[in-house]
Write an enzyme that holds these catalytic residues in place. Structure first.
Site, PDB file in Angstrom:
ATOM      1  N   SER A  94      -6.636 -33.725 -22.677  1.00  0.00           N
ATOM      2  CA  SER A  94      -7.655 -33.035 -23.071  1.00  0.00           C
ATOM      3  C   SER A  94      -7.694 -32.700 -24.572  1.00  0.00           C
ATOM      4  CB  SER A  94      -7.430 -31.383 -22.592  1.00  0.00           C
ATOM      5  OG  SER A  94      -8.493 -30.718 -22.798  1.00  0.00           O
ATOM      6  N   SER A  95      -9.107 -32.457 -25.203  1.00  0.00           N
ATOM      7  CA  SER A  95      -9.187 -32.128 -26.585  1.00  0.00           C
ATOM      8  C   SER A  95      -9.643 -30.920 -26.787  1.00  0.00           C
ATOM      9  CB  SER A  95     -10.208 -33.268 -27.088  1.00  0.00           C
ATOM     10  OG  SER A  95      -9.842 -34.458 -27.041  1.00  0.00           O
ATOM     11  N   ASN A  96      -9.710 -29.984 -25.616  1.00  0.00           N
ATOM     12  CA  ASN A  96     -10.326 -28.579 -26.101  1.00  0.00           C
ATOM     13  C   ASN A  96      -8.978 -27.867 -26.179  1.00  0.00           C
ATOM     14  OD1 ASN A  96     -10.685 -25.928 -24.777  1.00  0.00           O
ATOM     15  ND2 ASN A  96     -12.571 -26.785 -23.947  1.00  0.00           N
ATOM     16  N   GLY A 118      -8.787 -24.319 -26.294  1.00  0.00           N
ATOM     17  CA  GLY A 118      -8.409 -23.580 -25.474  1.00  0.00           C
ATOM     18  C   GLY A 118      -7.616 -23.841 -24.323  1.00  0.00           C
ATOM     19  N   ASP A 167     -10.840 -30.585 -15.784  1.00  0.00           N
ATOM     20  CA  ASP A 167     -12.201 -30.450 -15.715  1.00  0.00           C
ATOM     21  C   ASP A 167     -12.543 -29.293 -15.181  1.00  0.00           C
ATOM     22  OD1 ASP A 167     -14.581 -32.108 -16.799  1.00  0.00           O
ATOM     23  OD2 ASP A 167     -15.378 -31.615 -14.922  1.00  0.00           O
ATOM     24  N   LYS A 182      -5.629 -13.115 -17.758  1.00  0.00           N
ATOM     25  CA  LYS A 182      -6.154 -14.596 -17.233  1.00  0.00           C
ATOM     26  C   LYS A 182      -5.167 -15.386 -16.793  1.00  0.00           C
ATOM     27  CE  LYS A 182      -9.023 -18.089 -19.059  1.00  0.00           C
ATOM     28  NZ  LYS A 182      -9.566 -19.131 -20.101  1.00  0.00           N
TER      29      LYS A 182
HETATM   30  P1  ITT Z   1     -11.949 -31.923 -22.400  1.00  0.00           P
HETATM   31  O1  ITT Z   1     -12.744 -32.751 -21.574  1.00  0.00           O
HETATM   32  O2  ITT Z   1     -11.336 -32.520 -23.573  1.00  0.00           O
HETATM   33  O3  ITT Z   1     -10.785 -31.351 -21.543  1.00  0.00           O
HETATM   34  P2  ITT Z   1     -14.168 -30.017 -22.579  1.00  0.00           P
HETATM   35  O4  ITT Z   1     -14.433 -28.880 -23.216  1.00  0.00           O
HETATM   36  O5  ITT Z   1     -15.284 -31.290 -22.756  1.00  0.00           O
HETATM   37  O6  ITT Z   1     -12.704 -30.685 -23.034  1.00  0.00           O
HETATM   38  P3  ITT Z   1     -15.023 -29.936 -19.806  1.00  0.00           P
HETATM   39  O7  ITT Z   1     -16.013 -31.110 -19.742  1.00  0.00           O
HETATM   40  O8  ITT Z   1     -13.832 -29.707 -18.530  1.00  0.00           O
HETATM   41  O9  ITT Z   1     -13.930 -29.991 -20.860  1.00  0.00           O
HETATM   42  O10 ITT Z   1     -15.955 -28.379 -20.001  1.00  0.00           O
HETATM   43  C1  ITT Z   1     -15.570 -27.095 -19.812  1.00  0.00           C
HETATM   44  C2  ITT Z   1     -16.410 -26.104 -20.183  1.00  0.00           C
HETATM   45  O11 ITT Z   1     -16.419 -25.062 -19.535  1.00  0.00           O
HETATM   46  C3  ITT Z   1     -16.355 -25.878 -21.818  1.00  0.00           C
HETATM   47  O12 ITT Z   1     -17.532 -25.524 -22.193  1.00  0.00           O
HETATM   48  C4  ITT Z   1     -15.330 -24.526 -21.635  1.00  0.00           C
HETATM   49  O13 ITT Z   1     -15.704 -23.664 -22.645  1.00  0.00           O
HETATM   50  C5  ITT Z   1     -15.700 -23.872 -20.335  1.00  0.00           C
HETATM   51  N1  ITT Z   1     -14.540 -23.248 -19.569  1.00  0.00           N
HETATM   52  C6  ITT Z   1     -13.918 -24.102 -18.692  1.00  0.00           C
HETATM   53  N2  ITT Z   1     -12.661 -23.421 -18.480  1.00  0.00           N
HETATM   54  C7  ITT Z   1     -13.069 -22.229 -19.025  1.00  0.00           C
HETATM   55  C8  ITT Z   1     -12.219 -20.976 -19.406  1.00  0.00           C
HETATM   56  O14 ITT Z   1     -10.951 -20.792 -18.645  1.00  0.00           O
HETATM   57  N3  ITT Z   1     -12.564 -19.948 -19.800  1.00  0.00           N
HETATM   58  C9  ITT Z   1     -13.758 -20.264 -20.582  1.00  0.00           C
HETATM   59  N4  ITT Z   1     -14.534 -21.364 -20.712  1.00  0.00           N
HETATM   60  C10 ITT Z   1     -14.112 -22.449 -19.945  1.00  0.00           C
END
Ligand code: ITT
Length: 197
Positions: free
Chosen positions: A7-9, A11, A70, A175
């Protein structure tokens, strides 16, 4: 056991690392040059496995254990959207802030102040023993405004079931206890134990 997170996210990585503190965990960008993964699956599960598979292949280490996530938010009154498109709700390359603003704007246009919604997380595991996926959900409501700055993504507009305040306002321990990601990780940990043997 060493686990690489696909993952690159930031959060998500923060939450995944906090939940997996009894394991040795690295974001894939810490062990290789990050690269873009095309998420063209039709479900959370397909996308989680696409990400896990891509990083496992790039690592080229048969002992590697890759974990992916995801996830997204679904609003019942909006035909369960944005769902798997949560990261690009405001368009390809949109920021979390833009996606959050767009969902608030959509509720306002429909004169909806508060309405049921839920988060889904699919956690994928890809390793020598195969490909696995587990899910978790968190139910509640979305509101037509942002409150608080804790969490990430859509958290400032999400009120978990049984609470009055948003995840942006509530202590992070709430959370950690309730989230879609925590529930899926609980199952993933059981899976990891069996994979170790
Ligand atoms: P990676 O694929 O690199 O993991 P991404 O942000 O592209 O990162 P996703 O395709 O899974 O990941 O998109 C998830 C979206 O849903 C993203 O916009 C998040 O902000 C939101 N999301 C997922 N889990 C969340 C959470 O626990 N709290 C708030 N928003 C969340």
């Amino acid at each position: 056991m060493k686990i690489i997170l696909a993952s690159s996210n930031q959060g998500k990585l923060r939450e995944l690392k906090a939940w997996m503190e009894d394991f040795e965990v690295y974001a894939f960008s810490e062990v290789m040059s990050p690269f873009e993964i095309v998420e063209d699956g039709k479900s959370f599960k397909e996308n989680a496995l696409i990400k896990g598979r891509a990083v496992y292949k790039a690592l080229d280490d048969e002992n590697a254990i890759v974990m992916s996530d995801d996830s997204g938010i679904s609003v019942n009154a909006l035909e369960h959207t944005p769902g798997i498109y949560s990261a690009r709700y405001a368009g390809v390359g949109a920021t979390s802030q833009e996606n959050l603003d767009k969902l608030i704007q959509t509720l306002k246009e429909k004169n909806i102040k508060k309405t049921p919604a839920y988060y889904t997380a699919a956690i994928g595991i890809v390793c020598q023993k195969g490909e696995f996926c587990v899910h978790g959900w968190m139910y509640g409501d979305v509101i037509d405004e942002k409150r608080g700055d804790r969490g990430f993504g859509y958290d400032p507009m999400f009120v978990p079931l049984g609470y009055e305040r948003t995840l942006g306002e509530l202590d992070e321990s709430v959370k950690k206890e309730l989230s879609h990601r925590s529930r899926a990780l609980g199952l993933a940990k059981i899976l990891l134990k069996t994979l170790k043997d």
